[in-house]
Enzyme design. Structure first.
Site, PDB file in Angstrom:
ATOM      1  N   ASP A   1       0.808  -1.215   0.000  1.00 48.84           N
ATOM      2  CA  ASP A   1       0.000   0.000   0.000  1.00 48.84           C
ATOM      3  C   ASP A   1       0.843   1.268   0.000  1.00 48.84           C
ATOM      4  O   ASP A   1       0.475   2.262  -0.628  1.00 48.84           O
ATOM      5  CB  ASP A   1      -0.943  -0.005   1.202  1.00 48.84           C
ATOM      6  CG  ASP A   1      -2.096  -0.990   1.023  1.00 48.84           C
ATOM      7  OD1 ASP A   1      -2.488  -1.236  -0.133  1.00 48.84           O
ATOM      8  OD2 ASP A   1      -2.596  -1.511   2.038  1.00 48.84           O
TER       9      ASP A   1
ATOM     10  N   ARG B   1       2.570   6.087  -3.106  1.00 45.20           N
ATOM     11  CA  ARG B   1       3.608   6.911  -3.747  1.00 45.20           C
ATOM     12  C   ARG B   1       3.383   6.982  -5.254  1.00 45.20           C
ATOM     13  O   ARG B   1       3.539   8.044  -5.869  1.00 45.20           O
ATOM     14  CB  ARG B   1       4.997   6.360  -3.427  1.00 45.20           C
ATOM     15  CG  ARG B   1       5.424   6.597  -1.984  1.00 45.20           C
ATOM     16  CD  ARG B   1       6.896   6.340  -1.780  1.00 45.20           C
ATOM     17  NE  ARG B   1       7.256   4.936  -1.975  1.00 45.20           N
ATOM     18  CZ  ARG B   1       7.171   4.013  -1.025  1.00 45.20           C
ATOM     19  NH1 ARG B   1       6.715   4.333   0.176  1.00 45.20           N
ATOM     20  NH2 ARG B   1       7.529   2.767  -1.265  1.00 45.20           N
TER      21      ARG B   1
ATOM     22  N   ASP C   1      -4.102  13.314  21.131  1.00 43.61           N
ATOM     23  CA  ASP C   1      -2.782  13.108  20.534  1.00 43.61           C
ATOM     24  C   ASP C   1      -2.724  13.604  19.095  1.00 43.61           C
ATOM     25  O   ASP C   1      -1.658  13.592  18.483  1.00 43.61           O
ATOM     26  CB  ASP C   1      -2.413  11.619  20.562  1.00 43.61           C
ATOM     27  CG  ASP C   1      -2.062  11.134  21.963  1.00 43.61           C
ATOM     28  OD1 ASP C   1      -1.892  11.992  22.861  1.00 43.61           O
ATOM     29  OD2 ASP C   1      -1.973   9.914  22.162  1.00 43.61           O
TER      30      ASP C   1
ATOM     31  N   TYR D   1      -5.165   4.271   9.111  1.00 43.17           N
ATOM     32  CA  TYR D   1      -4.991   4.780  10.473  1.00 43.17           C
ATOM     33  C   TYR D   1      -6.338   5.106  11.120  1.00 43.17           C
ATOM     34  O   TYR D   1      -6.564   4.854  12.302  1.00 43.17           O
ATOM     35  CB  TYR D   1      -4.098   6.021  10.418  1.00 43.17           C
ATOM     36  CG  TYR D   1      -3.531   6.499  11.732  1.00 43.17           C
ATOM     37  CD1 TYR D   1      -3.736   5.816  12.931  1.00 43.17           C
ATOM     38  CD2 TYR D   1      -2.767   7.660  11.779  1.00 43.17           C
ATOM     39  CE1 TYR D   1      -3.201   6.260  14.121  1.00 43.17           C
ATOM     40  CE2 TYR D   1      -2.220   8.120  12.962  1.00 43.17           C
ATOM     41  CZ  TYR D   1      -2.442   7.430  14.135  1.00 43.17           C
ATOM     42  OH  TYR D   1      -1.907   7.891  15.302  1.00 43.17           O
TER      43      TYR D   1
ATOM     44  N   LEU E   1      -9.177   3.629  10.784  1.00 39.95           N
ATOM     45  CA  LEU E   1      -9.814   2.403  11.285  1.00 39.95           C
ATOM     46  C   LEU E   1      -9.192   1.982  12.606  1.00 39.95           C
ATOM     47  O   LEU E   1      -9.904   1.631  13.557  1.00 39.95           O
ATOM     48  CB  LEU E   1      -9.682   1.293  10.248  1.00 39.95           C
ATOM     49  CG  LEU E   1     -10.271  -0.076  10.630  1.00 39.95           C
ATOM     50  CD1 LEU E   1     -11.774   0.013  10.808  1.00 39.95           C
ATOM     51  CD2 LEU E   1      -9.925  -1.119   9.572  1.00 39.95           C
ATOM     52  N   SER E   2      -7.858   2.024  12.689  1.00 46.52           N
ATOM     53  CA  SER E   2      -7.190   1.596  13.921  1.00 46.52           C
ATOM     54  C   SER E   2      -7.459   2.553  15.075  1.00 46.52           C
ATOM     55  O   SER E   2      -7.344   2.172  16.238  1.00 46.52           O
ATOM     56  CB  SER E   2      -5.681   1.463  13.681  1.00 46.52           C
ATOM     57  OG  SER E   2      -5.095   2.724  13.433  1.00 46.52           O
TER      58      SER E   2
END
Length: 275
Positions: free
Chosen positions: A66, A71, A165, A178, A180-181
């Site tokens: 991914d 990129r 954060d 990110y 989802l996590s």
């Protein structure tokens, strides 16, 4: 026909037989082994030219995961050339051909058995700079263990301040990364929207919000001594100092992702995240 209807209808189109391809390889060539040679053998057998310059190519074949796909998609933004991924990464959600099926997958794709999806982008304005993300734009505390204070506004209306954060602003493509996590919702591909999720908020009431093309989000760093790093598609792109603002909205142009015919978002989602 409205702009929104035009974008919706052009979001997925059938591919055409390939005559010229370019290759984009993982930054660590040992990860892909002899895949470039195998690709060239398939191309030679089918009479497909392999070019060094992607300009004017029908397709860019990406050998990697991914990160490599992102990129390549970033590099090809605005070119009109779609990117097709062969997975040599850990997840490979953006790819549609597995490495051990390279020959059969590319043979089918070179014959036109692929479709092209226009993936929406997300754009952040930081001073006089414009940052474009295909997956996400993330703000994260630059001091380990220190929370930041973020004020957030939508359409000019303040929605308060959140000690956290950082924050993630993700496209449907990036909603399974990110976001989802961090507990954010998954947005199905094809939606004209993006999601804002806070990272480890020190609050019981900070919830993710799904927004659309008309919405503009402003995030202001209200911390006195905690700068925030601006990360675009996994790469540091700048810093948001105290009292600075980041303005985020959906981009006008999309990235072109090619995927093997018959590969749906939901099939890929199930195979990737159900285990």
């Amino acid at each position: 026909m409205s702009k929104q209807q035009s974008r919706s209808q052009s979001a997925s189109t059938e591919g055409a037989a390939v005559q010229r391809v370019a290759v984009f390889v993982h930054g660590r060539p040992e990860r892909v082994g002899d895949a470039p040679q195998r690709l060239r053998a398939v191309a030679a057998r089918l009479g497909v030219e392999v070019a060094d310059d992607p300009a004017g190519s029908d397709l860019v074949v990406v050998l990697g995961g991914d990160g490599t796909m992102l990129r390549a998609l970033q590099q090809m933004l605005g070119s009109g050339v779609p990117c097709l991924g062969v997975n040599y990464g850990r997840v490979g959600f953006l790819t549609s051909i597995e490495g051990d099926e390279l020959e059969s997958g590319l043979e089918a794709a070179f014959g036109g058995a692929y479709e092209v999806l226009e993936l929406p982008t997300i754009v952040a304005e930081h001073g006089d700079r414009e940052l474009v993300g295909i997956n996400d734009i993330v703000l994260t505390s630059s001091i380990l263990g220190r929370m930041a204070m973020l004020e957030w506004r939508v359409g000019g209306q303040t929605l308060g301040e959140v000690a956290c954060d950082g924050a993630i602003l993700a496209t449907p493509t990036g909603s399974t990364a990110y976001n989802l996590s961090a507990g954010g919702p998954v947005l199905a591909w094809g939606l004209e929207g993006f999601v804002l999720s806070f990272i480890s908020p020190h609050s019981l009431h900070a919830r993710s919000m799904v927004l659309g093309r008309p919405h503009h989000v402003e995030l202001a760093n209200r911390s006195e001594d905690v700068p925030l790093e601006i990360i675009v598609d996994g790469h540091v792109a700048g810093r948001l100092d105290s009292a600075e603002r980041l303005s985020v909205s959906m981009g006008d142009s999309g990235a072109l992702l090619a995927r093997a015919s018959g590969m749906s978002f939901f099939a890929r989602y199930r195979s990737t995240f159900s285990t």
